[in-house]
Design a protein around this motif. Structure first.
Motif, PDB file in Angstrom:
ATOM      1  N   ILE A 197      23.004 -48.944  16.956  1.00  0.00           N
ATOM      2  CA  ILE A 197      22.861 -47.729  16.157  1.00  0.00           C
ATOM      3  C   ILE A 197      22.717 -46.506  17.054  1.00  0.00           C
ATOM      4  CG2 ILE A 197      21.350 -46.550  14.515  1.00  0.00           C
ATOM      5  CD1 ILE A 197      20.723 -49.264  13.295  1.00  0.00           C
ATOM      6  N   ILE A 198      21.882 -46.618  18.085  1.00  0.00           N
ATOM      7  CA  ILE A 198      21.712 -45.493  19.010  1.00  0.00           C
ATOM      8  C   ILE A 198      23.014 -45.213  19.749  1.00  0.00           C
ATOM      9  CG2 ILE A 198      20.519 -44.746  21.102  1.00  0.00           C
ATOM     10  CD1 ILE A 198      18.040 -46.164  20.127  1.00  0.00           C
ATOM     11  N   GLN A 199      23.732 -46.264  20.139  1.00  0.00           N
ATOM     12  CA  GLN A 199      24.994 -46.071  20.847  1.00  0.00           C
ATOM     13  C   GLN A 199      26.009 -45.334  19.984  1.00  0.00           C
ATOM     14  OE1 GLN A 199      27.064 -49.691  21.782  1.00  0.00           O
ATOM     15  NE2 GLN A 199      28.655 -48.680  22.956  1.00  0.00           N
ATOM     16  N   ARG A 200      26.098 -45.718  18.700  1.00  0.00           N
ATOM     17  CA  ARG A 200      27.029 -45.051  17.805  1.00  0.00           C
ATOM     18  C   ARG A 200      26.685 -43.573  17.657  1.00  0.00           C
ATOM     19  NH1 ARG A 200      29.828 -47.880  13.852  1.00  0.00           N
ATOM     20  NH2 ARG A 200      30.446 -45.804  13.163  1.00  0.00           N
ATOM     21  N   ALA A 201      25.401 -43.284  17.475  1.00  0.00           N
ATOM     22  CA  ALA A 201      24.975 -41.890  17.353  1.00  0.00           C
ATOM     23  C   ALA A 201      25.234 -41.125  18.647  1.00  0.00           C
ATOM     24  CB  ALA A 201      23.495 -41.828  16.974  1.00  0.00           C
ATOM     25  N   ALA A 202      25.017 -41.782  19.785  1.00  0.00           N
ATOM     26  CA  ALA A 202      25.232 -41.126  21.081  1.00  0.00           C
ATOM     27  C   ALA A 202      26.714 -40.832  21.311  1.00  0.00           C
ATOM     28  CB  ALA A 202      24.678 -41.990  22.208  1.00  0.00           C
ATOM     29  N   GLU A 203      27.596 -41.753  20.929  1.00  0.00           N
ATOM     30  CA  GLU A 203      29.037 -41.528  21.122  1.00  0.00           C
ATOM     31  C   GLU A 203      29.508 -40.314  20.336  1.00  0.00           C
ATOM     32  OE1 GLU A 203      30.740 -45.205  19.949  1.00  0.00           O
ATOM     33  OE2 GLU A 203      30.348 -46.224  21.861  1.00  0.00           O
ATOM     34  N   ASP A 204      29.058 -40.188  19.096  1.00  0.00           N
ATOM     35  CA  ASP A 204      29.436 -39.019  18.300  1.00  0.00           C
ATOM     36  C   ASP A 204      28.892 -37.740  18.928  1.00  0.00           C
ATOM     37  OD1 ASP A 204      30.794 -40.548  16.450  1.00  0.00           O
ATOM     38  OD2 ASP A 204      29.068 -40.768  15.118  1.00  0.00           O
ATOM     39  N   THR A 205      27.662 -37.803  19.439  1.00  0.00           N
ATOM     40  CA  THR A 205      27.054 -36.613  20.019  1.00  0.00           C
ATOM     41  C   THR A 205      27.706 -36.261  21.353  1.00  0.00           C
ATOM     42  OG1 THR A 205      24.979 -37.325  18.986  1.00  0.00           O
ATOM     43  CG2 THR A 205      24.855 -35.514  20.547  1.00  0.00           C
ATOM     44  N   HIS A 206      28.131 -37.255  22.125  1.00  0.00           N
ATOM     45  CA  HIS A 206      28.856 -36.970  23.367  1.00  0.00           C
ATOM     46  C   HIS A 206      30.111 -36.148  23.069  1.00  0.00           C
ATOM     47  CE1 HIS A 206      27.039 -40.708  25.559  1.00  0.00           C
ATOM     48  NE2 HIS A 206      26.208 -39.688  25.514  1.00  0.00           N
ATOM     49  N   ARG A 207      30.826 -36.535  22.032  1.00  0.00           N
ATOM     50  CA  ARG A 207      32.036 -35.792  21.658  1.00  0.00           C
ATOM     51  C   ARG A 207      31.687 -34.352  21.303  1.00  0.00           C
ATOM     52  NH1 ARG A 207      33.551 -34.465  16.803  1.00  0.00           N
ATOM     53  NH2 ARG A 207      32.164 -35.995  15.812  1.00  0.00           N
ATOM     54  N   LEU A 208      30.606 -34.167  20.549  1.00  0.00           N
ATOM     55  CA  LEU A 208      30.219 -32.817  20.146  1.00  0.00           C
ATOM     56  C   LEU A 208      29.753 -31.988  21.339  1.00  0.00           C
ATOM     57  CD1 LEU A 208      28.327 -33.690  16.842  1.00  0.00           C
ATOM     58  CD2 LEU A 208      30.547 -32.579  17.060  1.00  0.00           C
ATOM     59  N   VAL A 209      29.068 -32.626  22.285  1.00  0.00           N
ATOM     60  CA  VAL A 209      28.659 -31.908  23.504  1.00  0.00           C
ATOM     61  C   VAL A 209      29.888 -31.409  24.259  1.00  0.00           C
ATOM     62  CG1 VAL A 209      27.657 -32.223  25.802  1.00  0.00           C
ATOM     63  CG2 VAL A 209      26.422 -33.028  23.780  1.00  0.00           C
ATOM     64  N   ASN A 210      30.900 -32.253  24.392  1.00  0.00           N
ATOM     65  CA  ASN A 210      32.118 -31.853  25.089  1.00  0.00           C
ATOM     66  C   ASN A 210      32.848 -30.740  24.343  1.00  0.00           C
ATOM     67  OD1 ASN A 210      31.621 -33.800  27.031  1.00  0.00           O
ATOM     68  ND2 ASN A 210      32.910 -35.336  26.052  1.00  0.00           N
ATOM     69  N   ASP A 211      32.789 -30.779  23.011  1.00  0.00           N
ATOM     70  CA  ASP A 211      33.457 -29.738  22.231  1.00  0.00           C
ATOM     71  C   ASP A 211      32.687 -28.428  22.243  1.00  0.00           C
ATOM     72  OD1 ASP A 211      35.391 -31.570  21.587  1.00  0.00           O
ATOM     73  OD2 ASP A 211      34.589 -32.031  19.591  1.00  0.00           O
ATOM     74  N   THR A 212      31.357 -28.510  22.300  1.00  0.00           N
ATOM     75  CA  THR A 212      30.530 -27.309  22.187  1.00  0.00           C
ATOM     76  C   THR A 212      30.348 -26.591  23.510  1.00  0.00           C
ATOM     77  OG1 THR A 212      29.308 -28.338  20.353  1.00  0.00           O
ATOM     78  CG2 THR A 212      28.272 -26.445  21.447  1.00  0.00           C
ATOM     79  N   PHE A 213      30.109 -27.356  24.573  1.00  0.00           N
ATOM     80  CA  PHE A 213      29.825 -26.743  25.873  1.00  0.00           C
ATOM     81  C   PHE A 213      31.087 -26.821  26.731  1.00  0.00           C
ATOM     82  CE2 PHE A 213      25.810 -28.088  24.145  1.00  0.00           C
ATOM     83  CZ  PHE A 213      24.949 -27.043  24.461  1.00  0.00           C
ATOM     84  N   PRO A 214      31.577 -25.692  27.209  1.00  0.00           N
ATOM     85  CA  PRO A 214      32.827 -25.691  27.983  1.00  0.00           C
ATOM     86  C   PRO A 214      32.658 -26.341  29.348  1.00  0.00           C
ATOM     87  CG  PRO A 214      31.796 -23.521  28.040  1.00  0.00           C
ATOM     88  CD  PRO A 214      30.985 -24.352  27.088  1.00  0.00           C
ATOM     89  N   VAL A 215      33.790 -26.731  29.907  1.00  0.00           N
ATOM     90  CA  VAL A 215      33.767 -27.278  31.262  1.00  0.00           C
ATOM     91  C   VAL A 215      33.225 -26.210  32.197  1.00  0.00           C
ATOM     92  CG1 VAL A 215      35.156 -28.201  33.147  1.00  0.00           C
ATOM     93  CG2 VAL A 215      35.694 -28.807  30.766  1.00  0.00           C
ATOM     94  N   LYS A 216      32.283 -26.610  33.036  1.00  0.00           N
ATOM     95  CA  LYS A 216      31.601 -25.647  33.900  1.00  0.00           C
ATOM     96  C   LYS A 216      32.546 -25.065  34.934  1.00  0.00           C
ATOM     97  CE  LYS A 216      27.525 -25.162  36.849  1.00  0.00           C
ATOM     98  NZ  LYS A 216      26.373 -25.849  37.439  1.00  0.00           N
ATOM     99  N   GLU A 217      32.518 -23.741  35.021  1.00  0.00           N
ATOM    100  CA  GLU A 217      33.301 -23.051  36.038  1.00  0.00           C
ATOM    101  C   GLU A 217      32.376 -22.622  37.176  1.00  0.00           C
ATOM    102  OE1 GLU A 217      35.152 -19.852  34.026  1.00  0.00           O
ATOM    103  OE2 GLU A 217      36.463 -21.118  32.806  1.00  0.00           O
ATOM    104  N   ASP A 218      32.989 -22.146  38.253  1.00  0.00           N
ATOM    105  CA  ASP A 218      32.200 -21.736  39.410  1.00  0.00           C
ATOM    106  C   ASP A 218      31.203 -20.645  39.016  1.00  0.00           C
ATOM    107  OD1 ASP A 218      33.607 -23.495  40.941  1.00  0.00           O
ATOM    108  OD2 ASP A 218      35.061 -22.009  41.663  1.00  0.00           O
ATOM    109  N   GLY A 219      29.944 -20.920  39.283  1.00  0.00           N
ATOM    110  CA  GLY A 219      28.926 -19.916  39.022  1.00  0.00           C
ATOM    111  C   GLY A 219      28.352 -19.965  37.619  1.00  0.00           C
ATOM    112  N   ASP A 220      29.015 -20.626  36.679  1.00  0.00           N
ATOM    113  CA  ASP A 220      28.540 -20.685  35.301  1.00  0.00           C
ATOM    114  C   ASP A 220      28.047 -19.313  34.848  1.00  0.00           C
ATOM    115  OD1 ASP A 220      27.865 -21.635  32.822  1.00  0.00           O
ATOM    116  OD2 ASP A 220      25.960 -22.498  33.453  1.00  0.00           O
ATOM    117  N   PRO A 221      28.943 -18.333  34.669  1.00  0.00           N
ATOM    118  CA  PRO A 221      28.530 -16.976  34.375  1.00  0.00           C
ATOM    119  C   PRO A 221      27.688 -16.877  33.103  1.00  0.00           C
ATOM    120  CG  PRO A 221      30.845 -17.305  33.822  1.00  0.00           C
ATOM    121  CD  PRO A 221      30.399 -18.512  34.574  1.00  0.00           C
TER     122      PRO A 221
END
Length: 472
Positions: A197-221
């Motif tokens: 159950i935790i794994q299923r919830a974590a997999e969905d949240t991993h996807r949302l983290v990737n969608d919400t937070f952009p790939v880090k660029e140099d300096g993270d302005p």
């Protein structure tokens, strides 16, 4: 508030120029609810099996006894009475097994709701294996009924008719159902395990983290900040109460560009709004704002009765935190599950903290067009740890695990994101120390939480934002 003028424009559902082909928000939300339902796949499979039955019966009517196909050893070779017996037995057995499967699903939902959290029930109804097994069972039952009605004996009108091919396919479908039943029993036992159950919830949240937070660029302005336009805005108010499930930013960008608007969105995914609350503030540069402009903006913000995992990353974190909190309740008393939930939350926070910071400004043609309130790393930390810290205060093992997990997260995220972890670490240490009077335990907690005193927290981060506490 400026009054909005009324004029006739294109229908609000029309896709404006420049954003053709983008699926409207209400369609995305509707499909997200539909694909997680138990009835959709079952209905589709029922229709397919009904069509298959009619097609195979039609094929059987065109085959005579001399056809080489009819002499195949793999085809049903019995008479009309045997065909009826086989098909009726399969149909009756499938109904019984399907009822059992539904009972198991209901029990699983009750156990998950009572022992873990009601918010994970969507994982059970949306599970593809559960949906597929139920669909095959119901489809096979429908197939056997439709074929059974075509079997005729010598006493029936039209003479003897035994659809050998159709009956043989029915037997194959029955074997498939047996395999599906075995798979379902195994899967049901697995999906009731807390790790699954935790794994299923974590997999969905991993996807949302990737969608919400952009790939880090140099300096993270630092996210861009633009002042709101001058002048009093025209507001878009909510017409119903509920949770903000979706904001169709692609359509809103098109509306802002084509109609020269600036839109401020004071709420983000998962926020609860009441009827009459402000959903958006709108400015137009030099021209009046029309009713249709407000209608189109409102229609691209979807409000529903529950939070979803379509875009709401904080809801994903909330689910895992709820499992940990539930495990700490006196009725459950399962600190091992709580520590497992804390470990999963730490992993999610590291993933979010090592990515970039969401931009709160969306530009169109070089100008700020949409001003958002994005989800921040600090908010995820609040949601992850606030209630666990409160309800786990009396368990020294859980609090030590929580403190050590925060330390590991702080070591892995960039330095400018660590302040909120020090705040929560100090609060967790103080809460744990206040819940015990045993000197040995207090000494151990001081040792585990020593890292919280190693860096002086900046003044602006030395407290928890009240808005963040409300969001938890």
């Amino acid at each position: 508030m400026k009054p909005a003028l009324t004029r006739t424009r294109q229908a609000s559902g029309r896709i404006v120029d420049g954003i053709r082909g983008v699926t409207p928000a209400w369609v995305q939300t509707w499909w997200d609810d539909l694909k997680d339902s138990l009835w959709l796949l079952s209905s589709v499979c029922t229709l397919l099996c009904a069509g298959l039955a009619l097609a195979l019966v039609k094929l059987d009517t065109g085959l005579d006894a001399d056809n080489p196909v009819m002499r195949s050893p793999f085809l049903f070779g019995g008479g009309a009475d045997g065909a009826r017996s086989v098909l009726s037995s399969i149909a009756a057995s499938i109904v019984t097994v399907t009822g059992t499967i539904f009972s198991i699903v209901i029990v699983a939902l009750q156990l998950a709701s009572g022992q873990f959290t009601p918010r994970v029930m969507r994982h059970f109804t949306g599970d593809r294996i559960n949906q597929a097994v139920l669909a095959v069972m119901i489809g096979t039952f429908t197939y056997c009924l439709l074929v059974l009605r075509t079997v005729r004996t010598a006493d029936d009108r039209g003479g003897v008719f035994v659809p050998a091919v159709s009956v043989s396919v029915g037997i194959v479908l029955a074997l498939v159902c047996i395999g599906g039943l075995i798979l379902f029993i195994h899967h049901s036992a697995k999906q009731l395990q807390v790790s699954f159950i935790i794994q299923r919830a974590a997999e969905d949240t991993h996807r949302l983290v990737n969608d919400t937070f952009p790939v880090k660029e140099d300096g993270d302005p630092v996210p861009r900040e633009f002042p709101l336009p001058k002048g009093e805005p025209t507001v878009v108010r909510a017409r119903s109460s509920g949770y903000l499930q979706d904001i169709d930013l692609d359509h809103l960008k098109g509306i802002a560009r084509d109609r020269n608007l600036t839109v401020h969105l004071p709420h983000t995914y998962g926020d609860h709004v009441l009827t009459g609350m402000v959903l958006a503030r709108v400015w137009r540069h030099g021209d009046p704002i029309y009713d249709q402009d407000l209608q189109d903006i409102h229609d691209n913000m979807i409000i529903g009765v529950q939070r979803t995992l379509l875009h709401d990353v904080t809801f994903g974190v909330r689910q895992i935190a709820d499992i940990a909190v539930k495990a700490l309740s006196p009725g459950i008393n399962d600190p091992t599950t709580a520590t497992q939930g804390i470990d999963t939350l730490n992993d999610l926070l590291v993933r979010a903290g090592t990515r970039g910071t969401p931009d709160r400004v969306i530009t169109v043609d070089g100008r700020p067009a949409i001003l958002c309130e994005p989800v921040t790393f600090d908010l995820l930390v609040h949601v992850a740890f606030t209630q666990i810290r409160h309800y786990g205060a009396a368990d020294a093992v859980v609090m030590a695990h929580l403190l050590d997990g925060m330390r590991r997260v702080a070591e892995l995220v960039p330095e400018h994101k660590r302040a909120i972890l020090y705040v929560h670490g100090r609060l967790a240490l103080a809460t744990a120390l206040g819940a015990t009077e045993l000197d040995e335990v207090r000494a151990t907690l001081h040792e585990v939480g020593a890292w919280t005193q190693s860096v002086e927290t900046p003044p602006q981060s030395a407290r928890i934002d009240p808005d963040a506490l409300i969001s938890v």
